[in-house]
Write a protein that holds these residues in place. Structure first.
Motif, PDB file in Angstrom:
ATOM      1  N   LYS A 136     -31.449 -26.275 -24.119  1.00 41.82           N
ATOM      2  CA  LYS A 136     -30.794 -26.416 -22.813  1.00 41.82           C
ATOM      3  C   LYS A 136     -31.582 -25.677 -21.736  1.00 41.82           C
ATOM      4  N   GLN A 137     -32.101 -24.496 -22.106  1.00 40.37           N
ATOM      5  CA  GLN A 137     -32.922 -23.734 -21.160  1.00 40.37           C
ATOM      6  C   GLN A 137     -34.139 -24.554 -20.750  1.00 40.37           C
ATOM      7  N   ILE A 138     -34.771 -25.191 -21.740  1.00 43.33           N
ATOM      8  CA  ILE A 138     -35.959 -26.002 -21.464  1.00 43.33           C
ATOM      9  C   ILE A 138     -35.602 -27.168 -20.556  1.00 43.33           C
ATOM     10  N   THR A 139     -34.464 -27.828 -20.853  1.00 42.49           N
ATOM     11  CA  THR A 139     -34.023 -28.971 -20.043  1.00 42.49           C
ATOM     12  C   THR A 139     -33.786 -28.556 -18.594  1.00 42.49           C
ATOM     13  N   LYS A 172     -39.610 -27.574 -12.983  1.00 44.87           N
ATOM     14  CA  LYS A 172     -39.254 -26.844 -11.763  1.00 44.87           C
ATOM     15  C   LYS A 172     -40.407 -25.943 -11.325  1.00 44.87           C
ATOM     16  N   LYS A 173     -40.443 -25.661 -10.044  1.00 39.07           N
ATOM     17  CA  LYS A 173     -41.543 -24.903  -9.440  1.00 39.07           C
ATOM     18  C   LYS A 173     -41.150 -23.441  -9.277  1.00 39.07           C
ATOM     19  N   MET A 223     -47.738 -13.487 -16.141  1.00 37.26           N
ATOM     20  CA  MET A 223     -47.512 -14.540 -17.124  1.00 37.26           C
ATOM     21  C   MET A 223     -47.635 -15.923 -16.493  1.00 37.26           C
ATOM     22  N   PHE A 224     -46.961 -16.123 -15.346  1.00 39.64           N
ATOM     23  CA  PHE A 224     -47.028 -17.396 -14.628  1.00 39.64           C
ATOM     24  C   PHE A 224     -47.164 -17.120 -13.144  1.00 39.64           C
ATOM     25  N   GLU A 225     -48.006 -17.884 -12.474  1.00 37.63           N
ATOM     26  CA  GLU A 225     -48.228 -17.672 -11.049  1.00 37.63           C
ATOM     27  C   GLU A 225     -47.214 -18.423 -10.199  1.00 37.63           C
ATOM     28  N   GLU A 226     -46.948 -17.882  -9.024  1.00 31.51           N
ATOM     29  CA  GLU A 226     -46.092 -18.546  -8.046  1.00 31.51           C
ATOM     30  C   GLU A 226     -46.653 -19.931  -7.756  1.00 31.51           C
ATOM     31  N   THR A 245     -43.825 -26.124 -17.651  1.00 31.01           N
ATOM     32  CA  THR A 245     -43.899 -27.097 -18.738  1.00 31.01           C
ATOM     33  C   THR A 245     -43.083 -26.593 -19.919  1.00 31.01           C
ATOM     34  N   ARG A 246     -42.856 -27.458 -20.866  1.00 33.11           N
ATOM     35  CA  ARG A 246     -42.106 -27.077 -22.062  1.00 33.11           C
ATOM     36  C   ARG A 246     -42.793 -25.929 -22.799  1.00 33.11           C
ATOM     37  N   ASP A 247     -44.109 -26.019 -22.954  1.00 30.43           N
ATOM     38  CA  ASP A 247     -44.847 -24.973 -23.665  1.00 30.43           C
ATOM     39  C   ASP A 247     -44.704 -23.624 -22.972  1.00 30.43           C
TER      40      ASP A 247
END
Length: 261
Positions: A207-210, A215-216, A229-232, A237-239
């Motif tokens: 559900k979290q993945i869905t 989303k951005k 970990m992830f940039e603005e 993605t799912r991974d």
């Protein structure tokens, strides 16, 4: 360590403004992590929507109030999909019947204790033969909506005073629970009556993945150790979401609160 009842109803105070911005309405349980992840906020002007503050945004929980840095630490549940999902699960703990894997009944939870620094649920209070007793959540296998499943040996670790919970529990790490044998994690109960199990945890992750996939991100996301970990601006993605789930619930919550689209 505090009882849940000692937190519900406390004023929530912003350190930045020095003002009271609501009261704690309820504690939102994360059954998978055996923790309190959010506090819902009661305010007379917020009847239209439900708002919550992530427990990690709480600076301190005292006898008089719950302290947060600023009012911006409180979010609408619609902005925190993960919190919304946890609220919908309606895991209350109090009133839940305690049974072990063999179906033996131990009592009904009347209260629970949590580490007011981390939100981790550390112990349960329940009554057996009119005697109040306590058990560390170290021995809990499943926190369900109606049933709380404990290991068979839990009866040997019941104590008479809440202070003894600190003496019996082991230092908590995510590995402690995840490395239990599979049969210790999934109770052997009929499927139609079975409480949430490991499969339900996987369903929650799906559900979290869905909710988050595609989303951005509106800000940079960091690991608990401070690494980027992830940039603005990244489109999730799912991974990437699975990677965040493996890193910890705090990372997923941070992502959920800063996405659009």
């Amino acid at each position: 360590m505090k009882k849940s009842s000692q937190i519900v109803g406390l004023p929530i105070i912003s350190i930045e403004s020095g003002s009271e911005i609501g009261h704690v309405k309820s504690l939102v349980v994360n059954a998978s992590d055996k923790s309190i992840d959010f506090l819902t906020v009661d305010h007379p002007d917020w009847d239209v929507s439900v708002k919550a503050v992530p427990f990690r945004k709480v600076i301190g929980v005292g006898e008089y109030a719950v302290m947060i840095e600023e009012e911006k630490s409180i979010f609408d549940l619609s902005e925190i999909p993960i919190a919304n999902e946890l609220v919908k699960k309606k895991i209350s703990i109090i009133g839940t019947k305690i049974i072990n894997r063999k179906g033996q009944f131990h009592g009904e939870v009347s209260e629970y204790y949590l580490d007011d620094n981390t939100g981790r649920i550390v112990g349960l209070q329940f009554k057996t033969n009119e005697t109040e007793q306590f058990l560390s959540t170290e021995h809990v296998i499943t926190l369900g909506k109606d049933l709380l499943i404990v290991a068979e040996e839990a009866i040997d670790h019941i104590v008479k005073q809440p202070e003894e919970l600190f003496e019996t529990e082991k230092p908590y790490t995510s590995e402690n629970y995840s490395t239990l044998p599979k049969e210790e994690i999934v109770p052997e109960t009929p499927k139609e009556n079975a409480p949430p199990s490991e499969e339900d945890g996987n369903g929650f992750k799906e559900k979290q993945i869905t909710i988050l996939e595609g989303k951005k991100l509106l800000k940079d996301i960091y690991t608990p150790s401070g690494e980027l970990m992830f940039e603005e601006g990244s489109v999730l993605t799912r991974d990437e979401i699975e990677k965040a789930q493996e890193t910890g619930v705090g990372v997923v919550v941070e992502m959920s609160m800063h996405v659009s689209g």
